[in-house]
Write a protein that holds these residues in place. Structure first.
Motif, short mmCIF file in Angstrom:
data_model
loop_
_atom_site.label_atom_id
_atom_site.label_comp_id
_atom_site.label_asym_id
_atom_site.label_seq_id
_atom_site.Cartn_x
_atom_site.Cartn_y
_atom_site.Cartn_z
N LEU A 1 7.37 14.38 -0.52
CA LEU A 1 7.40 13.40 0.45
C LEU A 1 6.78 13.97 1.73
CD1 LEU A 1 11.15 11.89 0.20
CD2 LEU A 1 8.89 10.33 -0.05
N LYS A 2 7.02 15.10 2.12
CA LYS A 2 6.57 15.67 3.38
C LYS A 2 4.90 15.58 3.66
CE LYS A 2 10.24 18.95 4.15
NZ LYS A 2 10.90 20.43 4.18
N MET A 3 4.24 15.65 2.30
CA MET A 3 3.08 15.95 2.09
C MET A 3 2.10 14.48 2.21
SD MET A 3 2.40 19.09 2.57
CE MET A 3 3.68 19.12 3.70
N LEU A 4 2.89 13.44 1.76
CA LEU A 4 2.41 12.06 1.79
C LEU A 4 1.91 11.72 3.19
CD1 LEU A 4 5.01 10.27 -0.39
CD2 LEU A 4 2.82 11.22 -1.01
N ARG A 5 0.54 11.09 3.05
CA ARG A 5 -0.04 10.75 4.22
C ARG A 5 -0.17 9.06 4.25
NH1 ARG A 5 -2.89 15.31 5.80
NH2 ARG A 5 -3.97 13.96 7.25
N PHE A 6 -0.08 8.79 5.72
CA PHE A 6 0.07 7.38 6.13
C PHE A 6 -0.80 7.10 7.37
CE2 PHE A 6 3.80 8.07 3.67
CZ PHE A 6 3.78 7.20 2.96
N ARG A 7 -1.33 5.98 7.64
CA ARG A 7 -2.05 5.67 8.74
C ARG A 7 -1.13 4.75 9.83
NH1 ARG A 7 -5.91 2.34 9.17
NH2 ARG A 7 -7.11 3.68 10.76
N PHE A 8 -1.15 5.33 11.02
CA PHE A 8 -0.16 4.63 12.00
C PHE A 8 -0.81 4.62 13.43
CE2 PHE A 8 0.77 8.91 11.13
CZ PHE A 8 0.84 9.38 12.50
N PRO A 9 -0.49 3.71 14.21
CA PRO A 9 -0.92 3.52 15.60
C PRO A 9 -0.06 4.29 16.47
CG PRO A 9 0.33 1.61 15.06
CD PRO A 9 0.38 2.25 13.85
N ASP A 10 -0.21 4.22 17.86
CA ASP A 10 0.92 4.87 18.92
C ASP A 10 1.81 4.07 18.74
OD1 ASP A 10 -0.12 2.64 20.06
OD2 ASP A 10 -1.12 3.83 21.77
N ARG A 11 3.10 4.31 19.41
CA ARG A 11 4.32 3.71 19.51
C ARG A 11 4.49 2.34 20.08
NH1 ARG A 11 10.40 5.45 19.28
NH2 ARG A 11 11.41 3.55 19.46
N PRO A 12 3.54 2.15 21.17
CA PRO A 12 3.69 0.79 21.75
C PRO A 12 3.12 -0.31 20.80
CG PRO A 12 2.91 2.22 23.56
CD PRO A 12 2.80 3.12 22.22
N GLU A 13 2.03 0.03 20.14
CA GLU A 13 1.54 -0.82 19.22
C GLU A 13 2.47 -0.86 17.79
OE1 GLU A 13 -2.43 -2.10 16.58
OE2 GLU A 13 -2.59 -0.38 18.07
N ALA B 1 0.65 -1.24 0.02
CA ALA B 1 0.06 0.08 -0.11
C ALA B 1 0.83 1.07 0.13
CB ALA B 1 -1.04 0.08 1.28
N ALA B 2 2.00 1.33 0.89
CA ALA B 2 2.90 2.48 0.89
C ALA B 2 3.56 2.47 -0.60
CB ALA B 2 3.79 2.28 2.12
N GLN B 3 3.98 1.50 -1.08
CA GLN B 3 4.81 1.67 -2.35
C GLN B 3 3.82 2.11 -3.25
OE1 GLN B 3 8.14 0.68 -3.11
NE2 GLN B 3 8.40 1.25 -1.02
N GLN B 4 2.58 1.82 -3.31
CA GLN B 4 1.90 2.51 -4.33
C GLN B 4 1.74 4.13 -4.27
OE1 GLN B 4 -1.80 -0.01 -3.94
NE2 GLN B 4 -1.88 -0.38 -5.93
N ILE B 5 1.44 4.41 -2.86
CA ILE B 5 1.49 5.84 -2.50
C ILE B 5 2.77 6.45 -3.30
CG2 ILE B 5 1.50 7.51 -0.86
CD1 ILE B 5 -0.25 5.56 0.90
N LEU B 6 4.01 5.87 -2.76
CA LEU B 6 5.22 6.60 -3.40
C LEU B 6 5.23 6.73 -5.00
CD1 LEU B 6 7.70 4.69 -0.54
CD2 LEU B 6 7.11 7.27 -0.80
N GLN B 7 4.84 5.39 -5.58
CA GLN B 7 4.81 5.53 -6.91
C GLN B 7 4.10 6.47 -7.45
OE1 GLN B 7 7.37 3.69 -8.46
NE2 GLN B 7 8.03 2.98 -6.36
N LEU B 8 3.02 6.36 -7.17
CA LEU B 8 1.77 7.49 -7.77
C LEU B 8 2.39 8.93 -7.44
CD1 LEU B 8 -1.53 5.97 -6.50
CD2 LEU B 8 -0.59 6.11 -8.96
N ALA B 9 3.20 9.10 -6.33
CA ALA B 9 3.91 10.54 -6.12
C ALA B 9 4.88 10.77 -6.86
CB ALA B 9 4.14 10.70 -4.49
#
Length: 410
Positions: free
Chosen positions: A146-158, A124-132
């Motif tokens: 790169l600075k504007m690309l958006r990703f989903r992520f949990p908190d650090r423990p997870e 999924a992330a590679q698709q974002i990078l390639q489209l950008a």
């Protein structure tokens, strides 16, 4: 940065998770001059294996001018020019610089570098990078993009739990890859000893003969395969093309074809029938250099880019000769020319060291077959481990599945 979703994951820009001082930046424009004891410079080609220090080193004076692009342990690296989207992570103990084709991403303490390394390598992330990336002949990712690309992520423990689970999977995969490489090296050594008589199996004392392939069998070329006869999935005879060697299940024995023909069709096209136990291989084109040899499991036809060795089974065991041919580089016989090809004279001249005792040939083939079986079993384990890792990435790096929190040790 957007709010937290129902699954506990947030969505934000890559810029939002980086250190503010020098979050994302290019490497040095001119990494030279290269000096033996200078500062290591990481290029795109180094991203897949950063544990091996790059051999390209720049002079300290050049590196000092680009100190903002210095990288340290935990920094993420992204190729941004040419082959874009390749990801690396700087290992512990490494300090150096990066070339202009690589960007550095330095995370805040609220984020785990190993998690982001795994995330950015995901499909999924590679698709974002390639489209950008932009550019028709040479792709490029700008720092601003790169600075504007958006990703989903949990908190650090997870993040840490996910990273550890995926790292465990990577360690298993790597261990299996190393084991396969080791077994292949052992088998290669066994072949060099057993197939030349340098080491004899217990109980065998008969002499060996120094012959040529033409002394123990005959070579036959394949037949033309008109398009009008192609495409049938059933018939009396399989008609193999060179590409059929790539089919799953055809790694040693040619047991399944993409094309079959009837006896009447074979007669119409005048195709030569190769017998069961013939050893087949490519004889025309670049496929010669792939050095693939296979054994037919039934009477078959082969196309005219292939040839077969039909053995005299009173003198030679097919599995022994198969291993011998596997150990012989047929590509070395190819004359320099526009189209690589092997002719009958070259094939008949292949040197053969052969025990006169057929039982010794069979025993040697059995030993090497056992080694092949071990390697095949390890390859199957590797395939399953890679499939498990793919499933984990799809579940854990999207928030669809969550890892349980381990109880503290009592």
């Amino acid at each position: 940065m957007n709010g937290t979703g129902d699954d506990g994951w947030s969505e934000g820009r890559l810029l939002d998770v980086t250190q503010p001082a020098a979050p994302i930046g290019y490497g040095i424009v001119q990494p030279g001059p290269y000096v033996r004891n200078g500062v290591p410079v990481i290029a795109i080609r180094d991203l897949d294996n950063l544990s091996d220090r790059t051999t390209h080193r720049s002079s300290p004076s050049i590196e000092a001018a680009y100190r903002r692009s210095r990288v340290t342990a935990g920094d993420l690296l992204i190729s941004v020019k040419g082959t874009t989207g390749r990801i690396g992570i700087v290992p512990t103990g490494f300090e150096g610089n990066i070339s202009r084709d690589v960007a550095r991403v330095r995370l805040t303490d609220a984020h785990d570098p190993e998690f982001w390394f795994q995330l950015l390598r995901s499909f999924a992330a590679q698709q974002i990078l390639q489209l950008a990336a932009v550019g028709s002949t040479r792709q490029e990712l700008s720092i601003g993009t790169l600075k504007m690309l958006r990703f989903r992520f949990p908190d650090r423990p997870e993040q840490e739990r996910i990273a550890e689970a995926l790292l465990d999977s990577d360690r298993l995969t790597r261990a299996l890859e190393l084991m396969i490489a080791k077994k292949r090296a052992i088998k290669q050594g066994m072949m060099q000893q057993l197939l030349t008589g340098k080491i004899r199996l217990p109980g065998f004392t008969e002499v060996w003969e120094e012959l040529h392939a033409g002394d123990i069998g005959q070579f036959k070329g394949g037949s033309g395969f008109p398009v009008r006869f192609q495409g049938s999935k059933s018939g009396k005879f399989p008609f193999f093309k060179v590409s059929d060697m790539n089919n799953e299940g055809n790694e040693l024995f040619m047991s399944g074809a993409k094309n079959y023909i009837s006896e009447s069709q074979r007669k119409q096209m005048g195709a030569v029938l190769m017998p069961k136990q013939a050893i087949v291989f490519a004889k025309v084109g670049a496929a010669v250099f792939l050095e693939r040899k296979r054994i037919l499991t039934e009477s078959s036809c082969i196309d005219n880019n292939m040839a077969a060795l039909i053995l005299d089974d009173t003198r030679a065991d097919v599995r022994f000769i198969y291993h011998m041919l596997t150990n012989f580089p047929m590509g070395s016989l190819v004359a320099t020319g526009a189209l690589p090809s092997l002719n009958g004279r070259q094939l008949r001249s292949i040197p053969v060291s052969l025990p006169t005792d057929l039982d010794e040939q069979r025993e040697i083939a059995a030993v090497l077959g056992d080694a092949d079986a071990e390697i095949s079993a390890l390859r199957n384990r590797l395939g399953k481990a890679q499939a498990v890792k793919t499933g984990m990435v799809q579940e854990l790096l999207t928030g669809r599945s969550h890892l349980a929190i381990k109880n503290a040790a009592s």
